[in-house]
Design a protein around this motif. Sequence first.
Motif, PDB file in Angstrom:
ATOM      1  N   LEU A  83     -18.404 -21.848  27.974  1.00 37.41           N
ATOM      2  CA  LEU A  83     -19.561 -20.976  28.166  1.00 37.41           C
ATOM      3  C   LEU A  83     -19.622 -20.425  29.586  1.00 37.41           C
ATOM      4  O   LEU A  83     -20.030 -19.278  29.794  1.00 37.41           O
ATOM      5  CB  LEU A  83     -20.847 -21.726  27.838  1.00 37.41           C
ATOM      6  CG  LEU A  83     -21.080 -22.011  26.353  1.00 37.41           C
ATOM      7  CD1 LEU A  83     -22.318 -22.871  26.171  1.00 37.41           C
ATOM      8  CD2 LEU A  83     -21.225 -20.712  25.561  1.00 37.41           C
ATOM      9  N   GLU A  84     -19.219 -21.222  30.571  1.00 33.98           N
ATOM     10  CA  GLU A  84     -19.179 -20.725  31.948  1.00 33.98           C
ATOM     11  C   GLU A  84     -18.213 -19.545  32.056  1.00 33.98           C
ATOM     12  O   GLU A  84     -18.533 -18.516  32.666  1.00 33.98           O
ATOM     13  CB  GLU A  84     -18.767 -21.833  32.909  1.00 33.98           C
ATOM     14  CG  GLU A  84     -18.726 -21.381  34.368  1.00 33.98           C
ATOM     15  CD  GLU A  84     -18.249 -22.472  35.307  1.00 33.98           C
ATOM     16  OE1 GLU A  84     -18.332 -22.273  36.537  1.00 33.98           O
ATOM     17  OE2 GLU A  84     -17.788 -23.521  34.813  1.00 33.98           O
ATOM     18  N   ALA A  85     -17.039 -19.687  31.460  1.00 38.07           N
ATOM     19  CA  ALA A  85     -16.070 -18.591  31.466  1.00 38.07           C
ATOM     20  C   ALA A  85     -16.604 -17.399  30.691  1.00 38.07           C
ATOM     21  O   ALA A  85     -16.396 -16.240  31.075  1.00 38.07           O
ATOM     22  CB  ALA A  85     -14.742 -19.064  30.865  1.00 38.07           C
ATOM     23  N   LEU A  86     -17.309 -17.663  29.589  1.00 38.13           N
ATOM     24  CA  LEU A  86     -17.868 -16.571  28.789  1.00 38.13           C
ATOM     25  C   LEU A  86     -18.930 -15.809  29.577  1.00 38.13           C
ATOM     26  O   LEU A  86     -19.015 -14.577  29.485  1.00 38.13           O
ATOM     27  CB  LEU A  86     -18.468 -17.129  27.501  1.00 38.13           C
ATOM     28  CG  LEU A  86     -19.034 -16.079  26.533  1.00 38.13           C
ATOM     29  CD1 LEU A  86     -17.922 -15.174  26.013  1.00 38.13           C
ATOM     30  CD2 LEU A  86     -19.769 -16.753  25.386  1.00 38.13           C
ATOM     31  N   ARG A  87     -19.730 -16.514  30.359  1.00 36.55           N
ATOM     32  CA  ARG A  87     -20.752 -15.840  31.174  1.00 36.55           C
ATOM     33  C   ARG A  87     -20.108 -14.923  32.204  1.00 36.55           C
ATOM     34  O   ARG A  87     -20.611 -13.834  32.494  1.00 36.55           O
ATOM     35  CB  ARG A  87     -21.654 -16.877  31.851  1.00 36.55           C
ATOM     36  CG  ARG A  87     -22.586 -17.598  30.878  1.00 36.55           C
ATOM     37  CD  ARG A  87     -23.573 -18.507  31.614  1.00 36.55           C
ATOM     38  NE  ARG A  87     -24.479 -19.156  30.672  1.00 36.55           N
ATOM     39  CZ  ARG A  87     -24.302 -20.384  30.187  1.00 36.55           C
ATOM     40  NH1 ARG A  87     -23.244 -21.100  30.582  1.00 36.55           N
ATOM     41  NH2 ARG A  87     -25.166 -20.901  29.337  1.00 36.55           N
ATOM     42  N   HIS A  88     -18.987 -15.352  32.781  1.00 38.64           N
ATOM     43  CA  HIS A  88     -18.254 -14.477  33.703  1.00 38.64           C
ATOM     44  C   HIS A  88     -17.793 -13.215  32.978  1.00 38.64           C
ATOM     45  O   HIS A  88     -17.903 -12.104  33.502  1.00 38.64           O
ATOM     46  CB  HIS A  88     -17.042 -15.211  34.289  1.00 38.64           C
ATOM     47  CG  HIS A  88     -17.413 -16.326  35.210  1.00 38.64           C
ATOM     48  ND1 HIS A  88     -16.590 -17.415  35.435  1.00 38.64           N
ATOM     49  CD2 HIS A  88     -18.521 -16.549  35.963  1.00 38.64           C
ATOM     50  CE1 HIS A  88     -17.164 -18.238  36.293  1.00 38.64           C
ATOM     51  NE2 HIS A  88     -18.342 -17.737  36.618  1.00 38.64           N
ATOM     52  N   TYR A  89     -17.252 -13.404  31.781  1.00 38.53           N
ATOM     53  CA  TYR A  89     -16.759 -12.275  30.998  1.00 38.53           C
ATOM     54  C   TYR A  89     -17.908 -11.322  30.646  1.00 38.53           C
ATOM     55  O   TYR A  89     -17.773 -10.101  30.751  1.00 38.53           O
ATOM     56  CB  TYR A  89     -16.092 -12.795  29.725  1.00 38.53           C
ATOM     57  CG  TYR A  89     -15.708 -11.712  28.749  1.00 38.53           C
ATOM     58  CD1 TYR A  89     -14.590 -10.912  28.974  1.00 38.53           C
ATOM     59  CD2 TYR A  89     -16.465 -11.471  27.598  1.00 38.53           C
ATOM     60  CE1 TYR A  89     -14.238  -9.911  28.091  1.00 38.53           C
ATOM     61  CE2 TYR A  89     -16.117 -10.482  26.713  1.00 38.53           C
ATOM     62  CZ  TYR A  89     -15.008  -9.703  26.962  1.00 38.53           C
ATOM     63  OH  TYR A  89     -14.669  -8.704  26.092  1.00 38.53           O
TER      64      TYR A  89
END
Length: 236
Positions: A83-89
Amino acid sequence: MKTTVNGLISEIGHNERAKYQLETEKLLSQINPHFLHNTLNTVQWVARAGGQEEIDRIVTLLVQVLQYNMGKNSLIVNVGQELEALRHYIELQSYRYEDELTFSIDVEPGTESVAMPRFLLQPLVENAIYHGQSEEGGEIRVVVERQPDAPGMLTLRVTDNGPGMNEETLAGLLEDEGASRGGMGIGLKYVKRLLESYYGSGDLLRIRSAPGEGTTLSVHIPIRSEVELYDQSAGR
């Protein structure tokens, strides 16, 4: 016997050439991301030196997304890391679709530590970005929760309020090997292969859509430990 020996020699030569080609391609696959990363760092440095804070932020997000997607970290992560990576995306995409799309992420408390394969959610969200835009403004919602009727199962769901799709378009989604137009993902077929590798079935990905009703992509996975996921993948 002479024919057999010559055939074996030819086969060995072919295998050696194939091995060399594979090693070369592997080396190139390492060089290209490295070159891209260095180039982005250069752009970031120029942006900072020129006081271009927005460009600096965009490049920073892009580097973070690429490092997560193509990095050498474990192929198994937990929901919180995904989810952290998804928020960056999503933040990166928000620069492009500033007035066209809104995003929300709802996570059931306690699910952040659940193990899962890396890079599972981004292709789902990218599909929603491409297919979920409408004249009224698109809304994309990401939900992570345990299934109420099956506590041992985790649901990852991406819903959009776009125009929806007919059955023919839905079928085509799973046949597309490449990224969505203008995106950086690798398609839903990759998601099915990932689910097949780690959970034994690509049918854990489900798509529900109809013209005028938006689209929902759902992944239903059993809650397993990191060790169990590795063992499942190694055994396939």
